[in-house]
Scaffold this active site. Sequence first.
Site, PDB file in Angstrom:
ATOM      1  N   ASP A 152       0.727  -1.271   0.037  1.00 31.56           N
ATOM      2  CA  ASP A 152      -0.152  -0.103  -0.054  1.00 31.56           C
ATOM      3  C   ASP A 152       0.688   1.139   0.027  1.00 31.56           C
ATOM      4  OD1 ASP A 152      -2.285   2.035   0.842  1.00 31.56           O
ATOM      5  OD2 ASP A 152      -3.323  -0.144   0.831  1.00 31.56           O
ATOM      6  N   HIS A 216      -3.878   5.869   3.325  1.00 29.31           N
ATOM      7  CA  HIS A 216      -4.627   4.611   3.086  1.00 29.31           C
ATOM      8  C   HIS A 216      -3.847   3.323   3.605  1.00 29.31           C
ATOM      9  CE1 HIS A 216      -6.075   1.668   0.030  1.00 29.31           C
ATOM     10  NE2 HIS A 216      -7.103   2.458  -0.005  1.00 29.31           N
ATOM     11  N   TYR A 323      -7.338 -11.875 -11.015  1.00 28.50           N
ATOM     12  CA  TYR A 323      -6.534 -13.105 -11.416  1.00 28.50           C
ATOM     13  C   TYR A 323      -6.961 -14.581 -10.947  1.00 28.50           C
ATOM     14  CZ  TYR A 323      -3.087  -9.417 -12.845  1.00 28.50           C
ATOM     15  OH  TYR A 323      -2.390  -8.213 -13.586  1.00 28.50           O
ATOM     16  N   SER A 399     -11.291  -0.872  -0.363  1.00 28.68           N
ATOM     17  CA  SER A 399     -10.079  -1.245   0.179  1.00 28.68           C
ATOM     18  C   SER A 399     -10.230  -1.539   1.712  1.00 28.68           C
ATOM     19  CB  SER A 399      -9.345   0.339   0.256  1.00 28.68           C
ATOM     20  OG  SER A 399      -8.908   0.657  -0.972  1.00 28.68           O
TER      21      SER A 399
END
Length: 462
Positions: A152, A216, A323, A399
């Site tokens: 991050d 964040h 993915y 998030s």
Amino acid sequence: MRKGLYFIGFAVLFVLISAAIQQPEAPEFVEGEVLVKFAEGISTQAVEAALAQIGAESVQIFEFIGVQHLKLTTDKSVKKAVQEFSELDNVVYAEPNYIYTTALTPNDPKFSQLWGMDNTGQTGGLAGADISALDAWEKTTGSHAVLVGVIDSGIDFTHEDLAANIYTNPGEDAWADPNDPTSGNHTDDDKNGKVDDWKGWNFINNSNNAYDDYMHGTHCAGTIGAIGNNGVGVVGVNWNVKMMPLKFLDRNGTGTTTNAIKAIEYAADMGVDILSNSWGSSGYSESLEDAISYANDRGVLFVAAAGNDGTDNDAIPFYPSSYVIANVVSVAASDHGDKRALWGSGGGDDDGCGFVCSNAVAAVPGSNYGKTSVDLAAPGKDIVSTVPGNSYASLSGTSMAAPHVAGAAALLLAANPGLTIDEMISALFNTVDPLDDFDNKTVTGGRLNVAAAVRSVSPVQL
Ligand SMILES: [Ca+2]
Ligand SMILES: [Ca+2]
Ligand SMILES: [Ca+2]
């Protein structure tokens, strides 16, 4: 394809001015009872005289330690009785009959704001729309033996509610000042090519300073593992854990594929158990996919945010969460009513998204979803957690959801250290609380229940 990766931002933000400090409470004890150890060889008559003098009668005797459990016969306070017994010549010690609790409800002053951990309807939501953290903590509150990498914007490793849960590399000498990355010995002690990488790494400027110059990463870290029951701030899913700051997002919340790849390689090589990833974009990168496969081969669980566009990842993939690799867990955001989180108005961005959108914006921006590509939901709206400078803030986004799941996986490892990636994923997926709003919108159709997940992997207690 976009070359940049953009952080998954927030719709609502208010910074709390300061953290209330709360002193731990004195231990509680049973009123009218004391425990007294008399000197060895004391006569029965002497004991009876002492009990009569102070006003007590015997309840039971623990012969193996020579301790008498006494009940006071007057309204004398326990404190006074303990003092009087202690002053007698033939008393070794006297003490209250303390009451112990499992400390299930932590004393962190902002705990009541954490609806995602324990929802009583305190924010106007639905009681029980939470991850059942209190029940999970009956089994375990985490372990410093579990290592979570936070890829991050870095972590404020000096934060009072995080510092003790920040990883330090045992192969490097400690910095002279634990808060100052420049105070190392300027030697690559563990010869891993990184000088003084004692508390993670900054892949942007290739330095050992992974301090968070944004907020964040620090917010995500607090959800995973803010220190529990320390009378300060918030509490993470893990009261105890180790978190490695892996900085690749800059002060604007932007990072590159190349730096993400370096962070994943470093974390996998350093023995991280779980990676928490609250970032992404619509750009498919084969090299990023290869890096995550490398981590998979080394047993690293890779938890990723599903994205904040309100769109269907089955139709428009969002990477890295999309993915198809065994270790990738894609996380949607739920709100305090157990609905799919919608950001609504008030985000402030020109595109109406409230954060950086990677692709087409849905009519109502909210958590991404995907029947085959998004695995489970976790709390991700109005989440209070740590931000730099011993502060706290409420943020929204997938998030904030991903760290709840990364934290839950860490708690599983604390309960049962031998778990494989497959076993962690099975435990997380098979124990969700099914929710109408996520039915056919995620693989599991439900929201994280960390208590049920932990119970499912805990060794049977006889
Ligand atoms: Ca090194
Ligand atoms: Ca060093
Ligand atoms: Ca705390």
